[in-house]
Motif scaffolding. Structure first.
Motif, PDB file in Angstrom:
ATOM      1  N   ALA A   1      -7.286 -12.736   8.525  1.00  0.00           N
ATOM      2  CA  ALA A   1      -8.295 -12.293   7.922  1.00  0.00           C
ATOM      3  C   ALA A   1      -9.589 -12.652   8.312  1.00  0.00           C
ATOM      4  O   ALA A   1      -9.604 -13.910   8.740  1.00  0.00           O
ATOM      5  CB  ALA A   1      -8.393 -12.288   6.320  1.00  0.00           C
TER       6      ALA A   1
ATOM      7  N   ALA B   1     -10.040 -10.119  -2.768  1.00  0.00           N
ATOM      8  CA  ALA B   1     -10.930  -9.434  -1.754  1.00  0.00           C
ATOM      9  C   ALA B   1     -10.359  -8.075  -1.746  1.00  0.00           C
ATOM     10  O   ALA B   1      -9.355  -7.723  -1.869  1.00  0.00           O
ATOM     11  CB  ALA B   1     -11.194 -10.181  -0.770  1.00  0.00           C
ATOM     12  N   ARG B   2     -11.146  -7.287  -1.132  1.00  0.00           N
ATOM     13  CA  ARG B   2     -10.944  -5.661  -0.881  1.00  0.00           C
ATOM     14  C   ARG B   2     -11.054  -5.656   0.883  1.00  0.00           C
ATOM     15  O   ARG B   2     -11.671  -6.166   1.400  1.00  0.00           O
ATOM     16  CB  ARG B   2     -11.835  -4.716  -1.317  1.00  0.00           C
ATOM     17  N   VAL B   3      -9.766  -5.018   1.309  1.00  0.00           N
ATOM     18  CA  VAL B   3      -9.717  -4.631   2.880  1.00  0.00           C
ATOM     19  C   VAL B   3     -10.778  -3.540   3.189  1.00  0.00           C
ATOM     20  O   VAL B   3     -10.613  -2.524   2.077  1.00  0.00           O
ATOM     21  CB  VAL B   3      -8.437  -4.290   3.178  1.00  0.00           C
TER      22      VAL B   3
ATOM     23  N   LEU C   1      -7.099  -8.227   9.015  1.00  0.00           N
ATOM     24  CA  LEU C   1      -7.869  -7.373   8.144  1.00  0.00           C
ATOM     25  C   LEU C   1      -9.178  -7.980   7.727  1.00  0.00           C
ATOM     26  O   LEU C   1      -9.539  -9.168   7.735  1.00  0.00           O
ATOM     27  CB  LEU C   1      -7.032  -7.633   6.619  1.00  0.00           C
TER      28      LEU C   1
ATOM     29  N   VAL D   1     -12.115  -8.194   5.197  1.00  0.00           N
ATOM     30  CA  VAL D   1     -12.291  -8.221   3.678  1.00  0.00           C
ATOM     31  C   VAL D   1     -13.569  -8.595   3.279  1.00  0.00           C
ATOM     32  O   VAL D   1     -14.505  -9.054   4.190  1.00  0.00           O
ATOM     33  CB  VAL D   1     -11.296  -9.222   3.317  1.00  0.00           C
TER      34      VAL D   1
END
Length: 149
Positions: A121, A132-134, A142, A144
Motif C-alpha cells: 500500500a 483506511a479506504r482504498v 493499493l 489508501v
C-alpha cells in the motif's frame, strides 16, 4: 386470432424473443437491439401481411442498423456507472474497500489487509491497526487514505 394467422409475423416475433433470450444468456448489449429490429418487422407484418420476404429482410437490416446506432448513442450519452462499469476490472472493484494497516505506512509505503490477503500500500503515515479506504490501485499497489471517523 390463432397461431396460423401470424405466419411471417409470428416468425419475426419468435426471432425477437429468441434474440432477447440470447442477450440474457450471453450479455453484450448488442443482441437486444437486433431483437428490437426483429420485433418491429414482426409488428409491421401484422399490419402488412403481404410484404415480400426481400422487403422483410431489407426492413430487418435497416431497423437493425437504426437500433444499433441508437443504442450506441444512448450508451455514449448515458454511460454505465457504479459497480457494473467495473465488472470486468477486478482492480477497480477494490476502490472504496475498507482495509486495516498491517505494516505501518511510513515514507509513503506499507502493507494493508484486504479480505484474507495482505497487499502493498501507498498513502499517508498510518500506524499498524489503523483503518483506511482504498482510493486507487496502481500496478497492484493499493493507494489508501485514512478512514474518516
Amino acid at each position: 386470432m390463432n397461431w396460423g394467422d401470424l405466419n411471417g409475423a409470428g416468425a419475426w416475433l419468435i426471432a425477437a424473443l429468441l434474440l432477447g433470450i440470447a442477450e440474457l444468456v450471453v450479455p453484450g448489449v448488442f443482441l437486444v437491439f437486433v431483437a428490437v429490429a426483429a420485433a418491429i418487422v414482426g409488428v409491421a407484418l401484422l399490419a402488412l401481411p403481404d410484404l415480400p420476404l426481400a422487403a422483410q429482410i431489407g426492413a430487418f437490416a435497416a431497423w437493425s442498423a437504426v437500433t444499433v446506432l441508437v443504442g450506441r448513442r444512448w450508451y455514449r450519452d448515458y454511460p454505465v456507472e457504479g459497480d457494473a462499469a467495473r465488472l470486468n476490472d477486478p482492480a477497480a472493484r477494490l476502490i472504496g474497500a475498507v482495509v486495516t494497516v498491517e505494516r505501518t505506512i511510513e515514507h509513503g509505503s506499507g502493507r494493508v489487509i484486504l479480505g484474507d490477503g495482505a497487499w502493498p500500500a501507498r498513502g499517508p503515515e498510518l500506524p499498524a491497526g489503523a483503518r483506511a479506504r482504498v482510493v486507487a490501485v496502481d500496478a497492484g499497489v493499493l493507494v489508501v487514505e485514512p478512514l474518516d471517523g
